[in-house]
Design a protein around this motif. Structure first.
Motif, PDB file in Angstrom:
ATOM      1  N   GLY A 184     -11.517   0.298   4.274  1.00 14.40           N
ATOM      2  CA  GLY A 184     -10.944   1.633   4.503  1.00 14.40           C
ATOM      3  C   GLY A 184     -11.257   2.613   3.393  1.00 14.40           C
TER       4      GLY A 184
ATOM      5  N   PHE B  28      -8.252  -2.623   5.739  1.00 20.24           N
ATOM      6  CA  PHE B  28      -7.986  -2.010   4.440  1.00 20.24           C
ATOM      7  C   PHE B  28      -9.117  -2.293   3.456  1.00 20.24           C
TER       8      PHE B  28
ATOM      9  N   SER C  37      -7.758   3.287   1.347  1.00 17.14           N
ATOM     10  CA  SER C  37      -7.316   2.074   0.661  1.00 17.14           C
ATOM     11  C   SER C  37      -8.131   1.748  -0.585  1.00 17.14           C
TER      12      SER C  37
ATOM     13  N   VAL D  52      -6.695  -5.843  -2.363  1.00 17.32           N
ATOM     14  CA  VAL D  52      -6.729  -6.242  -0.958  1.00 17.32           C
ATOM     15  C   VAL D  52      -6.870  -7.764  -0.808  1.00 17.32           C
TER      16      VAL D  52
ATOM     17  N   TYR E 171       0.820  -1.212   0.000  1.00 15.73           N
ATOM     18  CA  TYR E 171       0.000   0.000   0.000  1.00 15.73           C
ATOM     19  C   TYR E 171       0.855   1.264   0.000  1.00 15.73           C
TER      20      TYR E 171
END
Lengths: 243, 396
Positions: B171, B168, B180, B290, B88
């Protein structure tokens, strides 16, 4: 070293209480160790000897009471800081690093030091004290005999060049001849000026080499005094020396 | 009593091995792209460069986890967390993701559009940042958890490895702020930039999407650097402290080894490798998803460490390369060959975990210390047996 600036006992344990969870293992023990002395704590299983020692070396914090080393409060300090101040311990059950060689164990004993020459000097000194270790210098410590492992544990503690050496049950599980050898060496170490706090179940041997002694029972100090007097006292003889 | 000698003490053979093994790995590693792309169709099918690049990435992860698990003996089941932070970080700092920043920040980058918004840094600036971000994450996760012992530590790290990807995944809008981009992930990221090498005539500003050869050399170089760091740390004071903690925490503390600080260093350094690998992974694929970050990843990297040989850098490399290849190419191609030969329709990759499980069980039975055990561990079973014997005798 700042040793000389301090007057009074080198180690002062004042009325400490130590708990494992909710169980009180030490209920208000006070002891003192003066520079140059051998002081011993004797007593049966569960009397609180090892726990007191653990509290001194910072492995467990006392819930109440204060421990001072050379005038500085050390109770509550983490273990490595206590070691850095000059207290080395040979722990109960030896706890040598089994998969490392004898020499590497000694290296770790000197973990906090950076004085190469001094370390080399001390290495020679401990190998002089325990010639058997020198023969096994590159052997994995886990393969040593019980007696040799005990020698290594003491030698390793000495490698920290401590001002106070604490020995927890150095005679545990050893044959009488080896016990004698270990205790003779302890005497020898003291003659070099080392201050020693000794925890023992073998009360006879301990009282024989100590200057002063504390008799512990169920987490409190039952008796204290000169080792000679205690060895002669009827109570102690009956309880710990087999009549 | 039988005398166990230290393996190969100071002999010529040992000195030769000390030079030969790294040299072999170096030459072998460097020649991979040349060999693979020159030999022809067979290698393309069995050893595609895409898989070789993944091998490099997993070598990085395995070396990182080896510091935590192998050197310091702390069982970490949530290594995926550091992979995630690295990936990330690259996503954030190498794309137009933060489009609010307009005009964008461009530093030595290779963005297709030089006026694109967002933070666009060169990959080579992002690498150390990703390492630091992951290391900080490691220390933050480690500080409260490293007081726990063995199984408890494993459980808590497992928890972190599960929580972070979930955080995430969700997020997308933290009080309106998109951290994210949720399940959509971040992408596309800017291509790998090699502008700083242009003076040699090798580098281009942005590498081609299909240029796996350059990708391979980049991850290879990063791995070599981390291998050198690993070896150096192992032989230094920190390495000895890790070893002591692995052997006996209480005794280590009595020797003056600061337990927390030493463990946090292991976590930090191990996490940094995860961060670097993650950043490269993101850039190599051109984005972050993710779904990549799951428990399986942590387990597979742990398997690589165990299979190869805990605490042995070269063992870890071997374990990582073999398992990565098996995962991404081997299973599939072996299955295809079997099916073609016998006219069957078995989906071999489906049995991946069955085969993994069997291999691990066999390893534990017959070669507990891995394919290339660390010299220190080589005789451990022998010693364990002797320790046991001495323990029962008590007196000597």
């Amino acid at each position: 070293m700042a040793t000389n600036a301090h007057t009074g006992p080198m180690l002062k344990v004042e009325n400490i209480h130590v708990y494992y969870g909710n169980i009180a293992a030490v209920k208000g023990i006070s002891i003192e160790v003066n520079a140059g002395e051998i002081v011993t704590m004797i007593g049966s299983n569960g009397a609180g000897k090892s726990t007191t020692m653990r509290a001194i070396s910072g492995l467990i914090a006392p819930r109440r009471g204060v421990i001072e080393f050379e005038g500085r409060k050390i109770s509550g300090m983490p273990g490595h800081e206590v070691t850095a101040l000059g207290i080395s311990q040979s722990p109960e059950g030896r706890r040598i690093f089994g998969r490392m060689t004898v020499d590497e164990n000694l290296d770790l004993g000197a973990f906090l030091r950076n004085d190469k020459d001094g370390i080399a000097e001390d290495r020679e000194y401990v190998y002089g004290l325990f010639p058997r270790l020198k023969e096994r210098i590159h052997q994995k410590a886990g393969t040593l005999s019980g007696g040799e492992q005990q020698m290594l544990a003491v030698a390793r503690a000495l490698m920290g060049r401590p001002r106070l050496l604490m020995l927890d049950e150095p005679s545990m599980g050893l044959a009488p001849m080896l016990v004698e050898l270990i205790f003779n060496t302890i005497r020898q170490i003291r003659e070099q000026g080392m201050t020693i706090l000794l925890v023992e179940q073998n009360a006879l041997a301990a009282l024989d080499i100590a200057d002063r002694a504390y008799v512990l029972e169920s987490g409190v100090v039952k008796q204290q005094g000169s080792a000679k007097d205690l060895a002669a006292s009827d109570d102690v003889r009956k309880a710990y020396l087999g009549g | 009593m039988a005398v166990v000698t230290t393996p190969g003490t100071g002999t010529g053979a040992r000195r030769l091995r000390r030079v030969a093994v790294p040299a072999l790995f170096l030459i072998g590693g460097l020649s991979v792209p040349t060999v693979v792309t020159n030999v022809g169709a067979f290698e393309d099918r069995w050893f595609p460069l895409t898989t070789m690049v993944l091998c490099g990435i997993f070598v990085m992860f395995t070396l990182g986890l080896n510091i935590v698990v192998g050197y310091a003996g702390l069982l970490d089941l949530g290594y995926v967390a550091f992979f995630l932070f690295g990936a990330y970080t690259a996503g954030w700092l190498m794309s137009s993701f933060f489009f609010q920043i307009d005009p964008g920040i461009h530093i030595f980058d290779a963005a297709i559009n030089p006026d694109s918004p967002g933070i666009n840094l060169s990959f080579w600036i992002v690498v150390p940042i990703a390492a630091v971000v992951a290391a900080i994450a490691g220390v933050i996760i480690g500080a409260p958890t490293l007081r726990l012992k063995s199984d408890y530590l494993a459980l808590v790290t497992l928890g972190f490895g599960e929580i972070l990807p979930q955080a995430f995944r969700n997020g997308e809008s933290i009080k309106g702020f998109n951290l994210s981009n949720g399940t959509k992930g971040i992408g596309p990221t800017n291509p790998l930039d090699m502008g700083w090498l242009s003076w040699t005539g090798v580098g281009k500003d942005a590498i081609n999407v299909f240029d796996y050869k350059t990708r391979y050399y980049v991850i290879f170089a990063l791995c070599v650097i981390f291998i050198l760091i690993s070896l150096r740390l192992r032989d230094g004071k920190l390495g000895r402290a890790w070893l002591a903690i692995r052997e006996d925490e209480l005794a280590a503390s009595l020797m003056g080894v600061p337990l927390m600080r030493t463990k946090l260093w292991a976590y930090g350094v191990g996490a940094a490798a995860g961060g670097i690998g993650g950043a490269f992974y993101c850039v190599s694929l051109g984005g972050v998803q993710v779904d990549t970050f799951n428990f399986q990843f942590s387990v597979i990297v742990l398997c690589m460490v165990i299979l190869g040989g805990m605490a042995n850098v070269y063992g870890c490399i071997l374990g990582a390369v073999i398992l990565t290849w098996v995962n991404y190419t081997g299973m599939k191609e072996i299955g295809n060959s079997v099916n073609n030969t016998f006219g069957t329709e078995i989906s071999v990759p489906k049995y991946q975990f069955l085969i993994f499980g069997i291999v691990l069980v066999l390893m534990m039975l017959f070669r507990r210390d891995g394919m290339l055990p660390a010299a220190r561990q080589k005789h451990s079973r022998e010693i364990d047996a002797q320790i046991e014997k001495i323990g029962t005798e008590g007196v000597a």
